[in-house]
Scaffold this motif. Structure first.
Motif, short mmCIF file in Angstrom:
data_model
loop_
_atom_site.label_atom_id
_atom_site.label_comp_id
_atom_site.label_asym_id
_atom_site.label_seq_id
_atom_site.Cartn_x
_atom_site.Cartn_y
_atom_site.Cartn_z
N PRO A 92 59.84 9.64 48.91
CA PRO A 92 60.82 9.33 49.96
C PRO A 92 61.53 8.00 49.75
N GLU A 93 60.91 7.07 49.03
CA GLU A 93 61.56 5.78 48.78
C GLU A 93 62.79 5.94 47.87
N GLN A 94 62.89 7.06 47.15
CA GLN A 94 64.03 7.33 46.28
C GLN A 94 64.79 8.58 46.75
N GLU A 95 64.66 8.88 48.02
CA GLU A 95 65.24 10.11 48.55
C GLU A 95 66.75 10.20 48.29
N ALA A 96 67.49 9.15 48.58
CA ALA A 96 68.94 9.18 48.43
C ALA A 96 69.35 9.52 47.00
N PHE A 97 68.67 8.92 46.04
CA PHE A 97 69.00 9.17 44.63
C PHE A 97 68.78 10.64 44.27
N TYR A 98 67.60 11.16 44.64
CA TYR A 98 67.28 12.52 44.24
C TYR A 98 68.13 13.56 44.99
N ILE A 99 68.48 13.28 46.23
CA ILE A 99 69.35 14.20 46.96
C ILE A 99 70.73 14.23 46.30
N GLY A 100 71.18 13.07 45.84
CA GLY A 100 72.44 13.03 45.11
C GLY A 100 72.40 13.89 43.86
N GLN A 101 71.28 13.82 43.15
CA GLN A 101 71.10 14.66 41.96
C GLN A 101 71.06 16.13 42.33
N ALA A 102 70.38 16.42 43.43
CA ALA A 102 70.29 17.81 43.89
C ALA A 102 71.67 18.36 44.23
N ASP A 103 72.47 17.58 44.94
CA ASP A 103 73.82 18.01 45.31
C ASP A 103 74.67 18.27 44.07
N PHE A 104 74.54 17.40 43.07
CA PHE A 104 75.32 17.55 41.83
C PHE A 104 75.01 18.88 41.15
N HIS A 105 73.74 19.16 40.95
CA HIS A 105 73.35 20.40 40.28
C HIS A 105 73.61 21.63 41.15
N HIS A 106 73.42 21.46 42.47
CA HIS A 106 73.64 22.56 43.40
C HIS A 106 75.10 23.01 43.37
N ASP A 107 76.03 22.06 43.38
CA ASP A 107 77.46 22.40 43.38
C ASP A 107 77.86 23.14 42.11
N ILE A 108 77.32 22.70 40.99
CA ILE A 108 77.62 23.37 39.72
C ILE A 108 77.08 24.80 39.74
N ALA A 109 75.83 24.94 40.19
CA ALA A 109 75.19 26.27 40.22
C ALA A 109 75.91 27.20 41.19
N LEU A 110 76.34 26.64 42.34
CA LEU A 110 77.01 27.46 43.35
C LEU A 110 78.31 28.03 42.81
N GLU A 111 79.06 27.21 42.10
CA GLU A 111 80.32 27.67 41.51
C GLU A 111 80.08 28.76 40.47
N MET A 112 79.05 28.55 39.65
CA MET A 112 78.74 29.53 38.61
C MET A 112 78.20 30.82 39.22
N GLY A 113 77.29 30.68 40.19
CA GLY A 113 76.64 31.86 40.75
C GLY A 113 77.56 32.73 41.57
N THR A 114 78.39 32.13 42.42
CA THR A 114 79.26 32.93 43.28
C THR A 114 80.31 33.68 42.47
N SER A 115 80.71 33.13 41.33
CA SER A 115 81.71 33.82 40.49
C SER A 115 81.15 35.09 39.88
N GLU A 116 79.82 35.20 39.84
CA GLU A 116 79.17 36.38 39.24
C GLU A 116 78.91 37.49 40.25
N LEU A 117 79.09 37.20 41.53
CA LEU A 117 78.70 38.16 42.57
C LEU A 117 79.49 39.47 42.48
N GLN A 118 80.72 39.39 41.99
CA GLN A 118 81.53 40.60 41.90
C GLN A 118 81.37 41.32 40.57
N ASN A 119 80.47 40.82 39.76
CA ASN A 119 80.29 41.42 38.44
C ASN A 119 78.80 41.51 38.11
N ILE A 120 78.07 42.23 38.95
CA ILE A 120 76.63 42.35 38.77
C ILE A 120 76.33 43.46 37.77
#
Length: 256
Positions: A13-41
Protein backbone atom coordinates in the motif's frame (compact mmCIF):
# COMPACT_ATOMS: atom_id res chain seq x y z
CA UNK A 1 0.34 -7.27 -16.29
CA UNK A 2 -2.49 -4.99 -15.14
CA UNK A 3 -3.79 -7.60 -12.72
CA UNK A 4 -0.30 -8.22 -11.33
CA UNK A 5 0.15 -4.49 -10.79
CA UNK A 6 -3.19 -4.27 -8.96
CA UNK A 7 -2.11 -7.14 -6.70
CA UNK A 8 1.17 -5.36 -5.94
CA UNK A 9 -0.80 -2.22 -5.07
CA UNK A 10 -2.79 -4.34 -2.61
CA UNK A 11 0.19 -5.97 -0.87
CA UNK A 12 2.37 -2.83 -0.98
CA UNK A 13 0.00 0.00 0.00
CA UNK A 14 2.92 2.40 0.50
CA UNK A 15 3.49 2.21 -3.29
CA UNK A 16 -0.17 2.01 -4.26
CA UNK A 17 -0.18 5.09 -6.52
CA UNK A 18 2.77 3.83 -8.55
CA UNK A 19 1.37 0.35 -9.09
CA UNK A 20 -2.12 1.61 -9.93
CA UNK A 21 -0.54 3.83 -12.55
CA UNK A 22 1.18 0.78 -14.01
CA UNK A 23 -2.08 -1.15 -13.89
CA UNK A 24 -3.94 1.61 -15.75
CA UNK A 25 -1.22 1.73 -18.42
CA UNK A 26 -1.38 -1.99 -19.18
CA UNK A 27 -5.15 -2.12 -18.75
CA UNK A 28 -5.73 0.57 -21.40
CA UNK A 29 -3.49 -1.22 -23.89
CA UNK A 30 -5.19 -4.57 -23.26
CA UNK A 31 -8.66 -3.03 -23.46
CA UNK A 32 -7.96 -1.54 -26.88
CA UNK A 33 -6.54 -4.82 -28.15
CA UNK A 34 -9.22 -7.02 -26.61
CA UNK A 35 -12.30 -5.07 -27.66
CA UNK A 36 -11.11 -4.94 -31.27
CA UNK A 37 -11.22 -8.75 -31.33
CA UNK A 38 -14.80 -9.09 -30.07
CA UNK A 39 -16.26 -8.97 -33.58
CA UNK A 40 -13.83 -11.54 -34.90
CA UNK A 41 -13.99 -14.52 -32.55
CA UNK A 42 -12.39 -17.66 -33.89
CA UNK A 43 -11.49 -21.08 -32.55
CA UNK A 44 -7.98 -19.79 -31.90
CA UNK A 45 -8.92 -16.69 -29.85
CA UNK A 46 -12.24 -17.65 -28.21
CA UNK A 47 -10.62 -18.82 -24.96
CA UNK A 48 -8.41 -15.73 -24.78
CA UNK A 49 -11.38 -13.39 -25.21
CA UNK A 50 -13.35 -15.26 -22.54
CA UNK A 51 -10.44 -14.89 -20.10
CA UNK A 52 -10.09 -11.25 -21.14
CA UNK A 53 -13.62 -10.48 -19.95
CA UNK A 54 -13.01 -12.28 -16.64
CA UNK A 55 -9.79 -10.36 -16.00
CA UNK A 56 -11.51 -7.06 -16.77
CA UNK A 57 -13.98 -7.94 -13.99
CA UNK A 58 -11.27 -8.74 -11.47
CA UNK A 59 -9.26 -5.61 -12.27
CA UNK A 60 -12.36 -3.40 -12.03
CA UNK A 61 -13.23 -4.81 -8.62
CA UNK A 62 -9.64 -4.63 -7.36
CA UNK A 63 -9.28 -0.88 -7.72
CA UNK A 64 -9.09 1.23 -4.55
CA UNK A 65 -12.33 1.77 -2.67
CA UNK A 66 -12.31 5.14 -0.95
CA UNK A 67 -15.41 6.60 0.65
CA UNK A 68 -15.57 9.32 -2.01
CA UNK A 69 -15.40 7.08 -5.08
CA UNK A 70 -18.51 4.92 -4.65
CA UNK A 71 -19.96 5.69 -8.07
CA UNK A 72 -16.60 5.29 -9.74
CA UNK A 73 -16.42 1.74 -8.35
CA UNK A 74 -20.05 0.83 -9.01
CA UNK A 75 -19.99 2.24 -12.53
CA UNK A 76 -16.84 0.24 -13.31
CA UNK A 77 -18.68 -2.91 -12.29
CA UNK A 78 -21.60 -2.06 -14.56
CA UNK A 79 -19.20 -1.18 -17.39
CA UNK A 80 -17.56 -4.56 -16.93
CA UNK A 81 -20.98 -6.18 -16.95
CA UNK A 82 -21.90 -4.47 -20.23
CA UNK A 83 -18.62 -5.66 -21.75
CA UNK A 84 -19.17 -9.19 -20.42
CA UNK A 85 -22.71 -9.26 -21.76
CA UNK A 86 -21.40 -8.37 -25.18
CA UNK A 87 -18.73 -11.04 -24.95
CA UNK A 88 -21.11 -13.68 -23.62
CA UNK A 89 -23.76 -12.94 -26.26
CA UNK A 90 -21.16 -13.58 -28.97
CA UNK A 91 -19.63 -16.60 -27.32
CA UNK A 92 -23.04 -18.15 -26.66
CA UNK A 93 -23.71 -18.71 -30.34
CA UNK A 94 -23.61 -22.36 -31.31
CA UNK A 95 -20.31 -22.03 -33.15
CA UNK A 96 -18.52 -20.02 -30.46
CA UNK A 97 -19.81 -22.24 -27.65
CA UNK A 98 -18.33 -25.20 -29.49
CA UNK A 99 -14.98 -23.36 -29.59
CA UNK A 100 -15.01 -22.91 -25.81
CA UNK A 101 -16.31 -26.40 -25.17
CA UNK A 102 -13.42 -27.89 -27.09
CA UNK A 103 -10.70 -25.49 -25.96
CA UNK A 104 -8.40 -25.37 -22.91
CA UNK A 105 -11.09 -23.61 -20.82
CA UNK A 106 -13.67 -26.32 -21.43
CA UNK A 107 -13.82 -27.46 -17.74
CA UNK A 108 -14.35 -23.87 -16.56
CA UNK A 109 -16.95 -23.17 -19.24
CA UNK A 110 -18.87 -26.38 -18.54
CA UNK A 111 -18.83 -25.77 -14.78
CA UNK A 112 -20.18 -22.24 -15.25
CA UNK A 113 -22.90 -23.53 -17.56
CA UNK A 114 -23.95 -26.15 -14.99
CA UNK A 115 -24.02 -23.57 -12.22
CA UNK A 116 -26.20 -21.36 -14.38
CA UNK A 117 -28.66 -24.19 -14.99
CA UNK A 118 -28.75 -25.04 -11.27
CA UNK A 119 -29.37 -21.39 -10.37
CA UNK A 120 -32.21 -21.14 -12.87
CA UNK A 121 -33.84 -24.36 -11.64
CA UNK A 122 -33.94 -23.38 -7.98
CA UNK A 123 -37.48 -22.83 -6.67
CA UNK A 124 -38.70 -19.48 -5.42
CA UNK A 125 -37.04 -18.52 -2.14
CA UNK A 126 -38.96 -15.98 -0.10
CA UNK A 127 -37.29 -15.16 3.21
CA UNK A 128 -39.02 -12.48 5.22
CA UNK A 129 -36.51 -9.77 4.33
CA UNK A 130 -37.29 -10.17 0.62
CA UNK A 131 -41.02 -10.36 1.29
CA UNK A 132 -40.77 -7.06 3.18
CA UNK A 133 -38.72 -5.48 0.39
CA UNK A 134 -41.18 -6.58 -2.26
CA UNK A 135 -44.11 -5.26 -0.24
CA UNK A 136 -42.65 -1.80 0.25
CA UNK A 137 -41.90 -1.54 -3.48
CA UNK A 138 -45.43 -2.64 -4.34
CA UNK A 139 -46.75 0.17 -2.18
CA UNK A 140 -44.50 2.93 -3.51
CA UNK A 141 -43.58 2.31 -7.17
CA UNK A 142 -46.22 3.66 -9.53
CA UNK A 143 -44.80 2.76 -12.95
CA UNK A 144 -45.94 -0.80 -13.92
CA UNK A 145 -42.91 -1.65 -16.07
CA UNK A 146 -40.51 -0.38 -13.42
CA UNK A 147 -42.30 -2.34 -10.73
CA UNK A 148 -42.19 -5.53 -12.80
CA UNK A 149 -38.46 -5.03 -13.29
CA UNK A 150 -37.99 -4.80 -9.54
CA UNK A 151 -40.13 -7.88 -8.96
CA UNK A 152 -37.92 -9.91 -11.30
CA UNK A 153 -34.77 -8.56 -9.65
CA UNK A 154 -36.03 -9.57 -6.20
CA UNK A 155 -37.07 -13.01 -7.46
CA UNK A 156 -33.57 -13.49 -8.85
CA UNK A 157 -32.11 -12.32 -5.55
CA UNK A 158 -34.08 -15.13 -3.95
CA UNK A 159 -32.42 -17.63 -6.28
CA UNK A 160 -28.98 -16.29 -5.37
CA UNK A 161 -29.64 -16.32 -1.63
CA UNK A 162 -30.94 -19.88 -2.02
CA UNK A 163 -27.75 -20.79 -3.90
CA UNK A 164 -25.53 -19.44 -1.11
CA UNK A 165 -27.61 -21.22 1.50
CA UNK A 166 -27.48 -24.51 -0.39
CA UNK A 167 -23.79 -24.66 -1.23
CA UNK A 168 -22.54 -22.87 1.91
CA UNK A 169 -20.20 -19.92 2.25
CA UNK A 170 -17.11 -22.12 2.33
CA UNK A 171 -17.89 -23.44 -1.17
CA UNK A 172 -19.07 -20.18 -2.70
CA UNK A 173 -17.32 -19.18 -5.94
CA UNK A 174 -17.35 -16.05 -8.08
CA UNK A 175 -19.87 -17.56 -10.50
CA UNK A 176 -22.33 -18.16 -7.66
CA UNK A 177 -22.06 -14.54 -6.51
CA UNK A 178 -22.10 -12.75 -9.86
CA UNK A 179 -24.95 -14.83 -11.29
CA UNK A 180 -27.51 -12.27 -10.10
CA UNK A 181 -25.65 -9.40 -11.72
CA UNK A 182 -25.16 -11.27 -14.99
CA UNK A 183 -28.84 -12.27 -15.08
CA UNK A 184 -30.08 -8.76 -14.24
CA UNK A 185 -32.30 -7.23 -16.89
CA UNK A 186 -30.96 -4.32 -18.95
CA UNK A 187 -33.86 -2.20 -17.68
CA UNK A 188 -32.76 -2.75 -14.09
CA UNK A 189 -29.17 -1.74 -14.90
CA UNK A 190 -30.53 1.38 -16.60
CA UNK A 191 -32.53 2.26 -13.48
CA UNK A 192 -29.42 1.69 -11.35
CA UNK A 193 -27.44 4.03 -13.59
CA UNK A 194 -30.22 6.60 -13.22
CA UNK A 195 -29.75 6.42 -9.42
CA UNK A 196 -33.33 5.29 -8.87
CA UNK A 197 -33.68 4.81 -5.09
CA UNK A 198 -35.55 1.53 -5.45
CA UNK A 199 -32.90 0.09 -7.78
CA UNK A 200 -30.18 1.17 -5.35
CA UNK A 201 -31.96 -0.46 -2.43
CA UNK A 202 -32.24 -3.76 -4.30
CA UNK A 203 -28.53 -3.59 -5.08
CA UNK A 204 -27.96 -2.99 -1.37
CA UNK A 205 -29.43 -6.42 -0.66
CA UNK A 206 -27.13 -7.90 -3.30
CA UNK A 207 -24.19 -6.47 -1.33
CA UNK A 208 -24.84 -9.15 1.31
CA UNK A 209 -24.19 -11.77 -1.36
CA UNK A 210 -21.04 -9.95 -2.50
CA UNK A 211 -19.66 -10.40 1.02
CA UNK A 212 -19.27 -14.11 0.27
CA UNK A 213 -16.20 -13.21 -1.82
CA UNK A 214 -14.34 -11.41 0.96
CA UNK A 215 -11.87 -14.30 0.91
CA UNK A 216 -10.46 -12.93 -2.36
CA UNK A 217 -8.02 -10.02 -2.21
CA UNK A 218 -9.69 -8.27 -5.11
CA UNK A 219 -13.22 -8.36 -3.62
CA UNK A 220 -12.33 -7.88 0.03
CA UNK A 221 -14.65 -5.30 1.57
CA UNK A 222 -16.46 -4.59 -1.71
CA UNK A 223 -19.93 -5.43 -0.35
CA UNK A 224 -19.54 -3.06 2.60
CA UNK A 225 -18.08 -0.31 0.40
CA UNK A 226 -20.95 -0.43 -2.08
CA UNK A 227 -23.61 -0.64 0.62
CA UNK A 228 -22.16 2.35 2.47
CA UNK A 229 -22.07 4.31 -0.79
CA UNK A 230 -25.72 3.50 -1.49
CA UNK A 231 -26.71 4.47 2.05
CA UNK A 232 -24.97 7.84 1.80
CA UNK A 233 -26.58 8.57 -1.57
CA UNK A 234 -30.16 7.77 -0.48
CA UNK A 235 -32.52 10.12 1.33
CA UNK A 236 -33.87 9.43 4.81
CA UNK A 237 -37.04 7.76 3.49
CA UNK A 238 -35.16 5.06 1.61
CA UNK A 239 -32.24 4.59 4.00
CA UNK A 240 -34.47 2.74 6.44
CA UNK A 241 -35.23 0.19 3.72
CA UNK A 242 -31.61 -0.92 4.01
CA UNK A 243 -31.85 -1.94 7.65
CA UNK A 244 -31.51 -5.70 6.97
CA UNK A 245 -28.44 -5.59 4.67
CA UNK A 246 -26.77 -2.95 6.87
CA UNK A 247 -27.32 -5.18 9.88
CA UNK A 248 -25.96 -8.24 8.06
CA UNK A 249 -22.73 -6.44 7.15
CA UNK A 250 -22.28 -4.93 10.59
CA UNK A 251 -23.15 -1.42 9.44
CA UNK A 252 -25.89 -0.39 11.86
CA UNK A 253 -28.01 2.31 10.20
CA UNK A 254 -28.99 5.19 12.50
CA UNK A 255 -32.65 5.09 11.52
CA UNK A 256 -35.30 2.91 13.08
Amino acid sequence: MALAAMHLAYIKPEQEAFYIGQADFHHDIALEMGTSELQNITKENASSIYLFSLLICIISCARSRRSDNFWEVSDRIIEWLNLSRGTVSILCSDTQSKFLGEGPLAPLFILGYRKSLAWEARPAYNPQFLVDLRQVLEETVQDPSELQCYRESIENLGKSFATISEIGSQSCETTDVFMWLVRSHDHYLYLFHQRKPEALVIFGFFCVIIRELDWTWWMQGMGSHLLQGIYIHLGEEHRCWLHWPMQQLGLVPPCY
